[in-house]
Design a protein around this motif. Structure first.
Motif, PDB file in Angstrom:
ATOM      1  N   ASN A 167      -5.297   3.013   1.887  1.00  0.00           N
ATOM      2  CA  ASN A 167      -4.633   3.176   3.190  1.00  0.00           C
ATOM      3  C   ASN A 167      -3.266   3.562   3.184  1.00  0.00           C
ATOM      4  OD1 ASN A 167      -3.999   0.852   1.917  1.00  0.00           O
ATOM      5  ND2 ASN A 167      -4.077  -0.239   3.649  1.00  0.00           N
ATOM      6  N   SER A 168      -2.917   4.334   2.003  1.00  0.00           N
ATOM      7  CA  SER A 168      -1.474   4.604   1.696  1.00  0.00           C
ATOM      8  C   SER A 168      -1.126   6.045   2.283  1.00  0.00           C
ATOM      9  CB  SER A 168      -1.031   4.752   0.293  1.00  0.00           C
ATOM     10  OG  SER A 168       0.177   5.421   0.122  1.00  0.00           O
ATOM     11  N   PHE A 169      -0.194   6.383   2.723  1.00  0.00           N
ATOM     12  CA  PHE A 169       0.414   7.521   3.511  1.00  0.00           C
ATOM     13  C   PHE A 169       1.752   7.777   2.608  1.00  0.00           C
ATOM     14  CE2 PHE A 169      -2.416   6.219   6.778  1.00  0.00           C
ATOM     15  CZ  PHE A 169      -3.155   7.416   6.659  1.00  0.00           C
ATOM     16  N   SER A 178       0.734  -1.239  -0.071  1.00  0.00           N
ATOM     17  CA  SER A 178       0.038  -0.022  -0.128  1.00  0.00           C
ATOM     18  C   SER A 178       0.902   1.213   0.005  1.00  0.00           C
ATOM     19  CB  SER A 178      -0.892  -0.110   1.262  1.00  0.00           C
ATOM     20  OG  SER A 178      -1.999  -1.209   1.036  1.00  0.00           O
ATOM     21  N   LYS A 179       0.905   1.898  -1.152  1.00  0.00           N
ATOM     22  CA  LYS A 179       1.528   3.218  -1.296  1.00  0.00           C
ATOM     23  C   LYS A 179       0.844   3.816  -2.550  1.00  0.00           C
ATOM     24  CE  LYS A 179       5.791   1.649  -3.539  1.00  0.00           C
ATOM     25  NZ  LYS A 179       7.323   2.072  -3.631  1.00  0.00           N
ATOM     26  N   ASP A 180       1.446   4.892  -3.055  1.00  0.00           N
ATOM     27  CA  ASP A 180       1.179   5.604  -4.134  1.00  0.00           C
ATOM     28  C   ASP A 180       2.021   5.009  -5.407  1.00  0.00           C
ATOM     29  OD1 ASP A 180      -0.831   6.642  -2.678  1.00  0.00           O
ATOM     30  OD2 ASP A 180      -0.051   8.902  -2.972  1.00  0.00           O
TER      31      ASP A 180
END
Length: 551
Positions: free
Chosen positions: A305-307, A279-281
Motif C-alpha cells: 500500500n506504499s506510494f 508503509s513505504k519502500d
C-alpha cells in the motif's frame, strides 16, 4: 530431439506409465518409495543485462537466474538437462548431499560433461535434508555467466517447524559480477593471473534497484539468501528492518536477531523479516566485505500500500572489520530442540562426545608453478584428469590418480601439480582443520556432507585450540569461512560413500587448483552403502567403450 517445456507432473499418473517409469527410475538409481518431481531444462545462451550492459548469459528455459526447485525432504528430483551451448556443460547441486550417490554430484571428478546438443537426466534425492541450497554450472568459468538457481527443501508435513508459516518465501541470489565474459575470465586465469576486481554486485540477476520484494504490512516473510558469486563475501541487510535467523544450510538455528548478515561465497541463510515499519519502500542492500573499494547494490522492499519511493543513501554496513564478522559467526548456533528432517530433535546427535579417529589439516597457498599463478592445498595444485575419478574407480582404470597424492598435513614445501585424491574410511569420524596463512578470506565447501563448525580463531591451530571448541550447539553446514591468517575446525561423520569434492568456493582459486577429492571407501558392494552406477551415465576419456550396467 523432443523438446519439452519445464513442468512438474502430477504424481497421480496412469498405472501403466507408472510401472514403466519405476523400471526406468530403478535404472537411474533413485528411491521409488518417495514422491517424484520432474523437470526438463534447456540450457542456452541469451542476452542479459545484470549491470546495464548487454552480455551473453547462460539461461535455463530462457531464465536468468534459473528456475527455483521447490521440494520436500526425501523427494526424488528427475531433472532432464538438454545442452544447447556450443561447449560441454555440467550442473552441480551445492549442499544437496547425494546420499549414497556421488554419481549425480555434477562435478568433473564424478561426472562426464554433457556434450553440446546432448542430454543427461539427473536423478537426485533430497534424502534426509531440509533447508536452503542452490545449483550452479560447475565447469570452467560458466558460473560467471549465470546458469544458477535456488533449491528450497521443505520439511515434511508431519515434522514440526520452529516458526509459524511465513506469508511468503523469497529467494535472494546475490554475489559479485563481471562485465567480462566467462571465456575472457578463463583466459585471464589460464594465462597465470588472478581475476580482476568484480565490476559490481547483483541481486537475482539485476543491478541497482532492479528487483522488488513486495510485502503486506504486519506479515512475516522468509528470505533465503545465497551467495552465488565468484570471489566476494557480502553483507546483507534491509533498511529499517531486523532479521531473525532461522536456518543455515539445513540446520535450524537459535533464532537470534541481526540488523545485517555476512554471507560468504557459497553460503546460504534463511531469515524471517516482519513488515512492521511505516508503509513505504525500503532499500534491500548487499555490499562487499573485505574489498577496496566497497561495492554496493540494492533491491526494493515494497509495502503493497506504499506510494513513497526510496530516497537518500542506502544504510551502510560493515566493510573490512574481521572481528565483527568472527563474532557474528560464533553467535550462530544450532537449535537443539527443533526437529531437523526427521522428528527427533537436532540436539539428539551429540557430536561433541565422539572422539575423532583422524585429524586432517588443510593449508591453502598461492604458489607459482611453471611461471604461472596457481592455488594449492597442502602444496598440491589439483589438475583435472581426462576421465572422472568416479568412473576410474568403477572401471578400475589405472594411471589416472594415486591415493596418497595429497598429504593430510601441510608440509609447506614448493607447490606442484597433481590429481590429488585423499583416502578415508566409511563411517569414520574425523576432524578437519582449515589453516589459512594468506591475507585473504577463504570459503571452503565439502560435497556430500554437512559438518559441525566447532571452532575458528586467529593465528595457527594447535592441539590446545581444542579447548575452545564448541562441542554442544554449533551449527552444521556445508560451506564455511576461514578468516585471513586464521583457522577453522570442523567435525565430519563420514557416513556417505563416494568420491567427494573438497574445494575453495572462490571460483578462481578452485579453477587454479585449490581443491581435491576425498574418496570415502568401503569394500562392501551392497546397495545399502552405495547406489550402482546409473545406466544413463555418460562415459568419456578412458571410460569410453565401457558399459555401465545391463539393468
Amino acid at each position: 530431439m523432443m523438446m519439452m517445456m519445464m513442468r512438474e507432473r502430477s504424481p497421480l499418473i496412469t498405472s501403466v506409465f507408472a510401472a514403466l517409469l519405476l523400471v526406468l527410475l530403478h535404472g537411474l538409481g533413485v528411491n521409488g518409495d518417495n514422491p517424484y518431481r520432474y523437470y526438463t531444462w534447456r540450457i542456452t545462451y541469451g542476452d542479459i543485462y545484470p549491470l546495464g550492459v548487454k552480455q551473453q548469459g547462460i539461461l535455463i528455459n530462457g531464465q536468468f537466474p534459473g528456475p527455483t526447485i521447490d521440494c520436500v525432504t526425501n523427494d526424488n528430483l528427475i531433472i532432464s538437462v538438454y545442452n544447447y551451448l556450443n561447449e560441454p556443460f555440467l550442473l552441480s547441486w551445492n549442499g544437496i548431499q547425494q546420499r549414497r550417490n556421488s554419481w549425480q554430484d555434477g562435478v568433473y571428478g564424478t561426472n562426464c560433461p554433457i556434450p553440446p546438443g546432448k542430454n543427461f537426466t539427473y536423478a537426485i534425492q533430497a534424502k534426509d535434508q531440509i533447508g536452503t541450497y542452490f545449483y550452479f554450472p560447475s565447469l570452467a568459468l560458466h558460473k560467471a555467466a549465470g546458469g544458477y538457481g535456488s533449491i528450497k527443501v521443505y520439511s515434511r508435513p508431519q515434522i514440526p517447524v520452529p516458526f509459524p508459516p511465513p506469508a511468503g518465501d523469497y529467494v535472494v541470489l546475490t554475489g559479485d559480477w563481471f562485465k567480462r565474459s566467462h571465456r575472457q575470465l578463463k583466459y585471464i586465469l589460464d594465462s597465470g593471473h588472478n581475476l580482476p576486481s568484480p565490476d559490481g554486485l547483483i541481486i537475482n540477476g539485476r543491478g541497482w534497484n532492479g528487483y522488488t520484494f513486495t510485502v503486506e504490512p504486519g506479515k512475516t516473510y522468509r528470505f533465503r539468501i545465497s551467495n552465488v558469486g565468484l570471489t566476494t563475501s557480502v553483507n546483507f541487510r534491509i533498511e529499517g528492518h531486523s532479521m531473525k535467523l532461522i536456518e543455515v544450510e539445513g540446520s535450524h538455528t537459535v533464532q537470534n536477531t541481526y540488523t545485517s548478515l555476512d554471507v560468504h561465497v557459497g553460503q546460504s541463510y534463511s531469515v524471517l523479516v516482519e513488515a512492521n515499519q511505516p508503509s513505504k519502500d525500503y532499500y534491500v542492500v548487499v555490499s562487499s566485505r573485505f574489498t577496496s573499494p566497497v561495492l554496493t547494490t540494492t533491491a526494493i522492499l515494497h509495502y503493497r500500500n506504499s506510494f513513497t519511493k526510496v530516497s537518500g543513501f542506502p544504510p551502510g554496513g560493515p566493510t573490512t572489520q574481521i572481528d565483527w564478522s568472527i563474532n557474528q559467526a560464533r553467535s550462530i548456533r544450532r537449535n537443539l530442540t527443533a526437529s531437523g528432517p526427521r522428528p527427533n530433535p537436532q540436539g539428539s546427535y551429540h557430536y561433541g562426545e565422539i572422539k575423532p579417529a583422524r585429524t586432517i589439516i588443510l593449508a591453502n597457498s598461492a604458489p607459482n608453478i611453471n611461471g604461472k599463478l596457481r592455488y594449492a592445498v597442502n602444496s598440491v595444485s589439483y589438475v583435472s584428469p581426462d576421465t572422472p575419478l568416479k568412473l576410474v574407480d568403477y572401471f578400475k582404470i589405472g594411471g589416472v590418480y594415486s591415493l596418497g597424492s595429497i598429504s593430510d598435513k601441510p608440509n609447506y614445501g614448493n607447490g606442484y601439480l597433481a590429481t590429488s585424491v585423499m583416502n578415508a574410511n566409511y563411517r569414520s569420524f574425523i576432524e578437519v582443520v582449515f589453516q589459512n596463512w594468506e591475507n585473504t578470506l577463504q570459503s571452503w565447501h565439502i560435497d556430500g556432507y554437512s559438518f559441525f563448525v566447532v571452532g575458528m580463531d586467529g593465528g595457527g591451530w594447535t592441539q590446545a585450540s581444542r579447548l575452545r571448541y564448541n562441542l554442544r550447539d554449533t551449527v552444521a553446514r556445508c560451506t564455511v569461512q576461514v578468516y585471513p591468517k586464521s583457522w577453522t575446525a570442523i567435525y565430519v561423520a563420514l557416513d556417505n560413500v563416494g568420491m567427494w569434492n573438497i574445494r575453495s568456493e572462490d571460483w578462481a582459486r578452485q579453477y587454479l587448483g585449490q581443491q581435491f577429492y576425498l574418496r570415502v571407501y568401503t569394500p562392501s558392494t551392497s546397495f545399502r552403502d552405495e547406489l550402482p552406477i546409473p545406466r544413463n551415465a555418460l562415459l568419456c576419456g578412458r571410460a569410453r567403450g565401457h558399459r555401465t550396467r545391463p539393468f
